[in-house]
Design an enzyme around this catalytic site. Sequence first.
Site, mmCIF file in Angstrom:
data_model
loop_
_atom_site.group_PDB
_atom_site.id
_atom_site.type_symbol
_atom_site.label_atom_id
_atom_site.label_comp_id
_atom_site.label_asym_id
_atom_site.label_seq_id
_atom_site.Cartn_x
_atom_site.Cartn_y
_atom_site.Cartn_z
ATOM 1 N N LEU A 133 5.685 -10.411 -2.482
ATOM 2 C CA LEU A 133 4.290 -10.356 -2.946
ATOM 3 C C LEU A 133 3.329 -11.130 -2.028
ATOM 4 C CD1 LEU A 133 4.870 -10.426 -6.789
ATOM 5 C CD2 LEU A 133 3.754 -8.611 -5.510
ATOM 6 N N PHE B 41 0.821 -1.221 0.000
ATOM 7 C CA PHE B 41 0.000 0.000 0.000
ATOM 8 C C PHE B 41 0.859 1.277 0.000
ATOM 9 C CE2 PHE B 41 -1.829 2.704 3.625
ATOM 10 C CZ PHE B 41 -2.323 3.671 2.762
ATOM 11 N N TYR C 286 3.270 -7.416 17.124
ATOM 12 C CA TYR C 286 3.668 -6.547 16.012
ATOM 13 C C TYR C 286 4.423 -5.323 16.541
ATOM 14 C CZ TYR C 286 3.055 -2.811 12.537
ATOM 15 O OH TYR C 286 3.269 -1.751 11.684
ATOM 16 N N ASP D 274 12.596 -12.465 -0.554
ATOM 17 C CA ASP D 274 12.143 -12.444 0.831
ATOM 18 C C ASP D 274 13.209 -11.772 1.707
ATOM 19 O OD1 ASP D 274 11.347 -13.168 3.448
ATOM 20 O OD2 ASP D 274 10.434 -15.016 2.707
ATOM 21 N N ASP E 75 10.271 -7.446 -2.937
ATOM 22 C CA ASP E 75 8.980 -7.786 -2.331
ATOM 23 C C ASP E 75 8.704 -9.251 -2.610
ATOM 24 O OD1 ASP E 75 6.067 -7.903 -1.790
ATOM 25 O OD2 ASP E 75 6.174 -5.723 -1.775
ATOM 26 N N VAL F 117 -10.362 2.418 7.610
ATOM 27 C CA VAL F 117 -10.758 3.179 6.406
ATOM 28 C C VAL F 117 -11.080 2.208 5.273
ATOM 29 C CG1 VAL F 117 -9.993 4.841 4.660
ATOM 30 C CG2 VAL F 117 -9.443 5.229 7.074
ATOM 31 N N SER G 280 6.105 2.158 13.784
ATOM 32 C CA SER G 280 4.699 2.494 14.017
ATOM 33 C C SER G 280 4.531 3.227 15.341
ATOM 34 C CB SER G 280 3.907 1.184 14.054
ATOM 35 O OG SER G 280 2.687 1.387 14.722
ATOM 36 N N ALA H 198 8.988 -3.414 3.898
ATOM 37 C CA ALA H 198 8.481 -4.795 3.931
ATOM 38 C C ALA H 198 8.262 -5.241 5.367
ATOM 39 C CB ALA H 198 9.472 -5.734 3.249
ATOM 40 N N ALA H 199 7.096 -5.793 5.626
ATOM 41 C CA ALA H 199 6.802 -6.211 7.001
ATOM 42 C C ALA H 199 5.598 -7.121 7.045
ATOM 43 C CB ALA H 199 6.522 -4.974 7.871
HETATM 44 N N1 LIG Z 1 -0.287 1.249 6.816
HETATM 45 C C1 LIG Z 1 -0.136 1.791 8.018
HETATM 46 O O1 LIG Z 1 -1.049 2.428 8.547
HETATM 47 C C2 LIG Z 1 1.168 1.653 8.759
HETATM 48 C C3 LIG Z 1 1.279 2.229 10.034
HETATM 49 C C4 LIG Z 1 2.467 2.104 10.738
HETATM 50 C C5 LIG Z 1 3.548 1.450 10.159
HETATM 51 N N2 LIG Z 1 3.400 0.891 8.921
HETATM 52 C C6 LIG Z 1 4.548 0.172 8.353
HETATM 53 O O2 LIG Z 1 4.784 0.654 7.044
HETATM 54 C C7 LIG Z 1 5.276 -0.402 6.224
HETATM 55 C C8 LIG Z 1 4.445 -0.531 4.969
HETATM 56 O O3 LIG Z 1 3.100 -0.757 5.343
HETATM 57 P P1 LIG Z 1 1.945 -1.026 4.296
HETATM 58 O O4 LIG Z 1 0.703 -0.548 4.936
HETATM 59 O O5 LIG Z 1 2.318 -0.537 2.957
HETATM 60 O O6 LIG Z 1 1.917 -2.621 4.317
HETATM 61 P P2 LIG Z 1 1.637 -3.661 3.140
HETATM 62 O O7 LIG Z 1 1.336 -4.964 3.805
HETATM 63 O O8 LIG Z 1 0.649 -3.123 2.183
HETATM 64 O O9 LIG Z 1 3.038 -3.732 2.416
HETATM 65 C C9 LIG Z 1 4.093 -4.523 2.889
HETATM 66 C C10 LIG Z 1 4.765 -5.148 1.689
HETATM 67 O O10 LIG Z 1 5.842 -5.965 2.168
HETATM 68 C C11 LIG Z 1 5.826 -7.196 1.457
HETATM 69 N N3 LIG Z 1 6.414 -8.217 2.305
HETATM 70 C C12 LIG Z 1 5.871 -8.792 3.411
HETATM 71 N N4 LIG Z 1 6.696 -9.722 3.915
HETATM 72 C C13 LIG Z 1 7.801 -9.728 3.112
HETATM 73 C C14 LIG Z 1 8.995 -10.465 3.118
HETATM 74 N N5 LIG Z 1 9.223 -11.409 4.039
HETATM 75 N N6 LIG Z 1 9.923 -10.202 2.165
HETATM 76 C C15 LIG Z 1 9.695 -9.272 1.206
HETATM 77 N N7 LIG Z 1 8.554 -8.545 1.149
HETATM 78 C C16 LIG Z 1 7.623 -8.777 2.090
HETATM 79 C C17 LIG Z 1 4.360 -7.480 1.153
HETATM 80 O O11 LIG Z 1 4.181 -8.355 0.052
HETATM 81 C C18 LIG Z 1 3.847 -6.074 0.874
HETATM 82 O O12 LIG Z 1 3.920 -5.741 -0.494
HETATM 83 C C19 LIG Z 1 5.266 -1.647 7.099
HETATM 84 O O13 LIG Z 1 6.549 -1.801 7.644
HETATM 85 C C20 LIG Z 1 4.289 -1.314 8.183
HETATM 86 O O14 LIG Z 1 4.538 -2.036 9.373
HETATM 87 C C21 LIG Z 1 2.242 0.981 8.213
#
Ligand SMILES: NC(=O)c1ccc[n+]([C@@H]2O[C@H](COP(=O)([O-])OP(=O)(O)OC[C@H]3O[C@@H](n4cnc5c(N)ncnc54)[C@H](O)[C@@H]3O)[C@@H](O)[C@H]2O)c1
Length: 319
Positions: free
Chosen positions: A36, A14, A144, A55, A34, A186, A120, A77-78
């Site tokens: 995926l 995202f 988390y 990965d 990624d 949301v 976060s 990535a997470a």
């Molecule tokens: N969205 C939020 O509100 C929010 C808030 C606080 C922190 N974050 C942090 O921001 C970052 C991005 O969040 P997001 O909302 O875009 O999440 P998301 O899940 O949409 O994107 C994470 C991406 O990482 C990839 N991924 C997961 N595990 C992986 C692995 N082992 N190796 C390679 N790729 C991997 C997934 O395929 C995905 O495309 C994350 O670290 C999340 O913890 C997000």
Amino acid sequence: MAFKCILVTGGFGFIGASLVRKLLAEGSRVRVLDDLSRGDAANLEGLEVEALTGDVRDPRDVGEAMEGGVDAVVHLAAFGSVTESVSGLSENFDVNVRGTVNLLQEAARRKVKKFVFASSGGAVIGRGPLPVSEASLPRPVSPYGASKLCGEAYCHAFAQTFALPTVMLRFANVYGPFSHRKRGAVTAFIKALLRDRPLVIYGDGSATRDFLFVDDLCQGIYQALERSLEPGTLLHLASGVETTIIALANELRKIAGRASHPTHFAPPRAGELEHNFADFDRANRLLGFNPRTSLTAGLDLTWRWFRSHPAALRSLDQN
Ligand SMILES: NC(=O)c1ccc[n+]([C@@H]2O[C@H](COP(=O)([O-])OP(=O)(O)OC[C@H]3O[C@@H](n4cnc5c(N)ncnc54)[C@H](O)[C@@H]3O)[C@@H](O)[C@H]2O)c1
């Protein structure tokens, strides 16, 4: 932009979808790593990006991703779900802690010029006095949150031990386009409105969050890449506005033109916080970070994105 090539891990997710667009627009070369597992390949369709499927838990994938002149990393990535981290504890640890250490090691070995870590605000601090800030005592409630705090600790240690220029950015609750695979309030409310199902609220709706529009967040990440900062700098990127879940639901009902759309109340979920919002004063001073998008304007843009991308929702229905 000062960097030759920026590696964005989790770039198909995202936040990655908007960040990659922002970096390309600023003239950067962008590479994405990624697996995926949670992202969507369609998010970066048609963009000039070097995409590697791999990965972050695998040091070979990480090594390959940093070959050929990567000089900055944004580590997104997470395993990003608070509620799933309760049942998926080991996987959450492996991806968020081991994966982050793999990247830090490779970045230090290659003397990368900037390493930005996505942390976060709410999940790391837990139930502290509000608003939370860099001075708050971190006491995570969910696995988390614990894994993100651990990632921050390693970023700090790598700054001290290996002089790696790390920056830890604590994001608020981010929302916006490309969030069709997310499970936050949301996205869930917009999907319910589009599918004509009741809005499900966990708890009585008085819980609060700090909602930050993704373009404002990406501007902050970009500023953190650009600005010269003390290695190991920690910053909150937030809107600074506390919004109840009921107010969010009402705003979205209004935007969708369905003021009386039904709501279903369900019990609160384990690991989730009651209240959260953050002070972004430090990011304002050090980066000039100043989110400009009001909640109404951001929700309206997000609603319009979902309306104009029915394929994103359809692809989820098929899963
Ligand atoms: N969205 C939020 O509100 C929010 C808030 C606080 C922190 N974050 C942090 O921001 C970052 C991005 O969040 P997001 O909302 O875009 O999440 P998301 O899940 O949409 O994107 C994470 C991406 O990482 C990839 N991924 C997961 N595990 C992986 C692995 N082992 N190796 C390679 N790729 C991997 C997934 O395929 C995905 O495309 C994350 O670290 C999340 O913890 C997000």
